[in-house]
Write a protein that holds these residues in place. Structure first.
Motif, PDB file in Angstrom:
ATOM      1  N   ILE A   1       0.842  -1.207   0.000  1.00  0.00           N
ATOM      2  CA  ILE A   1       0.000   0.000   0.000  1.00  0.00           C
ATOM      3  C   ILE A   1       0.867   1.243   0.000  1.00  0.00           C
ATOM      4  CG2 ILE A   1      -1.682   1.320   1.331  1.00  0.00           C
ATOM      5  CD1 ILE A   1      -2.768  -1.357   2.360  1.00  0.00           C
ATOM      6  N   ALA A   2       1.893   1.260   0.853  1.00  0.00           N
ATOM      7  CA  ALA A   2       2.785   2.416   0.929  1.00  0.00           C
ATOM      8  C   ALA A   2       3.496   2.644  -0.389  1.00  0.00           C
ATOM      9  CB  ALA A   2       3.796   2.217   2.056  1.00  0.00           C
ATOM     10  N   SER A   3       3.903   1.571  -1.031  1.00  0.00           N
ATOM     11  CA  SER A   3       4.588   1.692  -2.313  1.00  0.00           C
ATOM     12  C   SER A   3       3.662   2.268  -3.382  1.00  0.00           C
ATOM     13  CB  SER A   3       5.117   0.324  -2.761  1.00  0.00           C
ATOM     14  OG  SER A   3       5.708   0.392  -4.040  1.00  0.00           O
ATOM     15  N   GLY A   4       2.410   1.789  -3.404  1.00  0.00           N
ATOM     16  CA  GLY A   4       1.454   2.260  -4.397  1.00  0.00           C
ATOM     17  C   GLY A   4       1.138   3.732  -4.265  1.00  0.00           C
TER      18      GLY A   4
ATOM     19  N   ALA B   1       6.595   7.124   4.945  1.00  0.00           N
ATOM     20  CA  ALA B   1       6.386   6.846   6.369  1.00  0.00           C
ATOM     21  C   ALA B   1       5.935   5.404   6.584  1.00  0.00           C
ATOM     22  CB  ALA B   1       5.353   7.805   6.934  1.00  0.00           C
ATOM     23  N   ASP B   2       6.163   4.904   7.781  1.00  0.00           N
ATOM     24  CA  ASP B   2       5.694   3.575   8.173  1.00  0.00           C
ATOM     25  C   ASP B   2       4.199   3.678   8.469  1.00  0.00           C
ATOM     26  OD1 ASP B   2       5.185   1.086   9.182  1.00  0.00           O
ATOM     27  OD2 ASP B   2       6.634   1.198  10.832  1.00  0.00           O
TER      28      ASP B   2
ATOM     29  N   HIS C   1      -9.200   7.248   5.429  1.00  0.00           N
ATOM     30  CA  HIS C   1      -7.866   6.708   5.123  1.00  0.00           C
ATOM     31  C   HIS C   1      -7.525   6.860   3.649  1.00  0.00           C
ATOM     32  CE1 HIS C   1      -7.262   4.902   9.129  1.00  0.00           C
ATOM     33  NE2 HIS C   1      -8.551   4.645   9.092  1.00  0.00           N
ATOM     34  N   LEU C   2      -7.923   7.976   3.076  1.00  0.00           N
ATOM     35  CA  LEU C   2      -7.656   8.188   1.652  1.00  0.00           C
ATOM     36  C   LEU C   2      -6.212   8.573   1.370  1.00  0.00           C
ATOM     37  CD1 LEU C   2     -10.948   9.873   0.468  1.00  0.00           C
ATOM     38  CD2 LEU C   2     -10.054   7.630  -0.175  1.00  0.00           C
ATOM     39  N   ASP C   3      -5.457   8.939   2.410  1.00  0.00           N
ATOM     40  CA  ASP C   3      -4.044   9.210   2.184  1.00  0.00           C
ATOM     41  C   ASP C   3      -3.291   7.935   1.832  1.00  0.00           C
ATOM     42  OD1 ASP C   3      -4.935   8.733   4.818  1.00  0.00           O
ATOM     43  OD2 ASP C   3      -2.961   9.194   5.624  1.00  0.00           O
ATOM     44  N   TYR C   4      -3.918   6.769   1.989  1.00  0.00           N
ATOM     45  CA  TYR C   4      -3.319   5.517   1.525  1.00  0.00           C
ATOM     46  C   TYR C   4      -3.445   5.365   0.003  1.00  0.00           C
ATOM     47  CZ  TYR C   4      -3.177   3.917   6.420  1.00  0.00           C
ATOM     48  OH  TYR C   4      -2.921   3.772   7.761  1.00  0.00           O
ATOM     49  N   ILE C   5      -4.203   6.269  -0.618  1.00  0.00           N
ATOM     50  CA  ILE C   5      -4.340   6.283  -2.076  1.00  0.00           C
ATOM     51  C   ILE C   5      -3.527   7.435  -2.670  1.00  0.00           C
ATOM     52  CG2 ILE C   5      -5.930   6.399  -4.023  1.00  0.00           C
ATOM     53  CD1 ILE C   5      -6.446   3.966  -2.352  1.00  0.00           C
ATOM     54  N   GLY C   6      -3.644   8.617  -2.055  1.00  0.00           N
ATOM     55  CA  GLY C   6      -2.932   9.790  -2.542  1.00  0.00           C
ATOM     56  C   GLY C   6      -3.212  10.979  -1.653  1.00  0.00           C
ATOM     57  N   PRO C   7      -2.445  12.068  -1.808  1.00  0.00           N
ATOM     58  CA  PRO C   7      -2.638  13.271  -0.980  1.00  0.00           C
ATOM     59  C   PRO C   7      -3.903  14.014  -1.371  1.00  0.00           C
ATOM     60  CG  PRO C   7      -0.982  13.685  -2.658  1.00  0.00           C
ATOM     61  CD  PRO C   7      -1.323  12.228  -2.759  1.00  0.00           C
ATOM     62  N   VAL C   8      -4.423  14.808  -0.440  1.00  0.00           N
ATOM     63  CA  VAL C   8      -5.679  15.520  -0.673  1.00  0.00           C
ATOM     64  C   VAL C   8      -5.601  16.431  -1.891  1.00  0.00           C
ATOM     65  CG1 VAL C   8      -5.080  17.404   0.893  1.00  0.00           C
ATOM     66  CG2 VAL C   8      -7.482  16.896   0.431  1.00  0.00           C
TER      67      VAL C   8
ATOM     68  N   TRP D   1     -18.424  12.682   3.021  1.00  0.00           N
ATOM     69  CA  TRP D   1     -17.224  13.248   3.611  1.00  0.00           C
ATOM     70  C   TRP D   1     -16.045  12.371   3.221  1.00  0.00           C
ATOM     71  CZ3 TRP D   1     -18.856  14.159   9.431  1.00  0.00           C
ATOM     72  CH2 TRP D   1     -19.798  15.194   9.487  1.00  0.00           C
ATOM     73  N   LEU D   2     -14.889  13.005   3.001  1.00  0.00           N
ATOM     74  CA  LEU D   2     -13.651  12.296   2.713  1.00  0.00           C
ATOM     75  C   LEU D   2     -12.665  12.557   3.837  1.00  0.00           C
ATOM     76  CD1 LEU D   2     -13.280  13.125  -1.093  1.00  0.00           C
ATOM     77  CD2 LEU D   2     -14.433  11.169  -0.043  1.00  0.00           C
ATOM     78  N   GLY D   3     -12.011  11.509   4.313  1.00  0.00           N
ATOM     79  CA  GLY D   3     -11.102  11.659   5.444  1.00  0.00           C
ATOM     80  C   GLY D   3      -9.667  11.324   5.087  1.00  0.00           C
ATOM     81  N   PHE D   4      -8.755  12.171   5.533  1.00  0.00           N
ATOM     82  CA  PHE D   4      -7.328  11.965   5.325  1.00  0.00           C
ATOM     83  C   PHE D   4      -6.650  11.954   6.684  1.00  0.00           C
ATOM     84  CE2 PHE D   4      -7.048  12.492   0.735  1.00  0.00           C
ATOM     85  CZ  PHE D   4      -8.288  13.054   0.464  1.00  0.00           C
ATOM     86  N   ASP D   5      -5.844  10.942   6.953  1.00  0.00           N
ATOM     87  CA  ASP D   5      -5.296  10.746   8.288  1.00  0.00           C
ATOM     88  C   ASP D   5      -3.799  10.972   8.375  1.00  0.00           C
ATOM     89  OD1 ASP D   5      -7.830   9.820   9.398  1.00  0.00           O
ATOM     90  OD2 ASP D   5      -7.544   8.135   8.074  1.00  0.00           O
ATOM     91  N   GLY D   6      -3.208  11.436   7.318  1.00  0.00           N
ATOM     92  CA  GLY D   6      -1.763  11.589   7.333  1.00  0.00           C
ATOM     93  C   GLY D   6      -1.260  12.493   8.450  1.00  0.00           C
ATOM     94  N   LEU D   7      -2.043  13.518   8.819  1.00  0.00           N
ATOM     95  CA  LEU D   7      -1.649  14.425   9.885  1.00  0.00           C
ATOM     96  C   LEU D   7      -2.221  14.008  11.232  1.00  0.00           C
ATOM     97  CD1 LEU D   7      -2.047  17.861   8.063  1.00  0.00           C
ATOM     98  CD2 LEU D   7       0.028  16.520   8.406  1.00  0.00           C
TER      99      LEU D   7
END
Length: 350
Positions: free
Chosen positions: A250-253, A258-259, A297-304, A331-337
């Motif tokens: 997932i991280a590679s894709g 980050a871990d 968890h959309l940051d597992y696909i790409g940045p906002v 609603w779309l959620g991003f958890d990177g921060l």
């Protein structure tokens, strides 16, 4: 009547706690948070100072310390965990209310789960919720070994005991917002999930959460279902997970340095992870009939920022989800921060 139910559409850890917190923050009316289920799963929220709280008994939606918290008759309480969270969070004790009929989890219940082999055979956290549910259903049967003490029988909980039905009804009559923070996810539901016996001991649907809260279907004006880009299951022999993958893949894709590995809140074990299961989410929508859908968890696909590019992997994924389940995420959620942010604007006003 103003009742929101927040449930998960997969196998838990979809981000229900932070969504309940977001609904509470957007409410123009006073809020009461209702925590159903028990401490066999963790809910995470970030308070307004940005501090992360991973809670097992208190609802994550209360981390701003400005709402009433209710444990109804359909809740299962580990007293030590609850009192510790109240102390660590510095939660106002006069804003915590517990039904006298809520069930207490004992060491006897936890030992029964360990001896029954549930921790290994179904990936149970061994928190004792299953044992407590069994004891309540057994109703002091002579041939069942577990007792089922209630909250009103526990001395440490006496300051919190209250008539929950009357309290919730008074609040609803004054148009206060009641938010029921559900636990786990649809795929773990005892009755409807479809993965028995690799399931939890309760129904984890909106209807199940409402019943545990002791409220009427006529009270509900909002069912919010939370899903995530890559569903997870707990480690071990916890049941099927369609198209299972690895955190490294997932991280590679997504070109993440980050871990991103996730660990369970209760047992601190590495979670299993899989690709989006369309059929599971469609069944969850059929049963829960959500008015609002949150895709996390959309940051597992790409940045906002990629949402501005209709050809990006992120934009294509969001469009695919809408096409697959015939429902647009609200609603779309991003958890990177590590905070609740970057949700699409929602016209429905809580």
């Amino acid at each position: 009547m103003p009742v929101s139910i927040v449930v998960g559409g997969q196998f838990g850890s979809e981000g229900k706690g932070k969504v309940a917190l977001e609904i509470a923050r957007r409410s123009k009316a006073p809020v009461t948070l209702v925590r159903v289920g028990g401490p066999n799963s963790g809910h995470t929220g970030y308070d307004r100072a940005g501090k992360k709280w991973a809670l097992r008994q208190l609802p994550a939606g209360c981390v701003d310390r400005n709402v009433d918290v209710v444990f109804p008759a359909g809740s299962y309480i580990n007293v030590e965990v609850l009192l510790n969270e109240i102390e660590v969070l510095h939660y106002p004790r006069d804003r915590v209310f517990i039904s006298p009929f809520a069930r207490i989890i004992t060491e006897q219940h936890r030992a029964w789960e360990r001896d029954a082999g549930l921790v290994g055979s179904i990936g149970s956290t061994g928190s004792g919720v299953g044992g407590a549910v069994m004891a309540a259903a057994a109703r002091e049967a002579a041939n069942f070994p577990l007792e089922s003490p209630t909250a009103e029988q526990h001395a440490s909980l006496q300051p919190f005991i209250d008539d929950i039905s009357e309290r919730l009804r008074k609040g609803l009559n004054h148009e206060n917002r009641v938010i029921i923070e559900g636990t786990q996810g649809f795929g773990l539901s005892l009755l409807e999930g479809g993965y028995w016996p690799k399931s939890t001991s309760r129904s984890t649907t909106a209807a199940g959460a409402l019943a545990e809260a002791g409220l009427s279907p006529l009270d509900v004006d909002d069912v919010t279902m939370v899903i995530r880009s890559f569903p997870i299951r707990v480690s071990g022999d916890s049941g099927p997970l369609l198209n299972e993958t690895t955190w490294a893949a997932i991280a590679s894709g997504a070109r993440l340095k980050a871990d991103i590995r996730e660990y369970t809140t209760v047992t601190q074990k590495l979670r299993r992870v899989g690709h989006f299961d369309v059929d599971l989410v469609k069944r969850a929508c059929l049963v829960n009939r959500p008015r609002r859908l949150v895709l996390n968890h959309l940051d597992y696909i790409g940045p906002v920022a990629d949402l501005k590019n209709s050809t990006s992997a992120l934009s294509r994924f969001v469009a695919d989800v809408e096409s697959w389940i015939d429902k647009s995420p609200d609603w779309l959620g991003f958890d990177g921060l590590g905070v609740v942010e970057n949700f699409k604007s929602c016209t429905w006003n809580v």
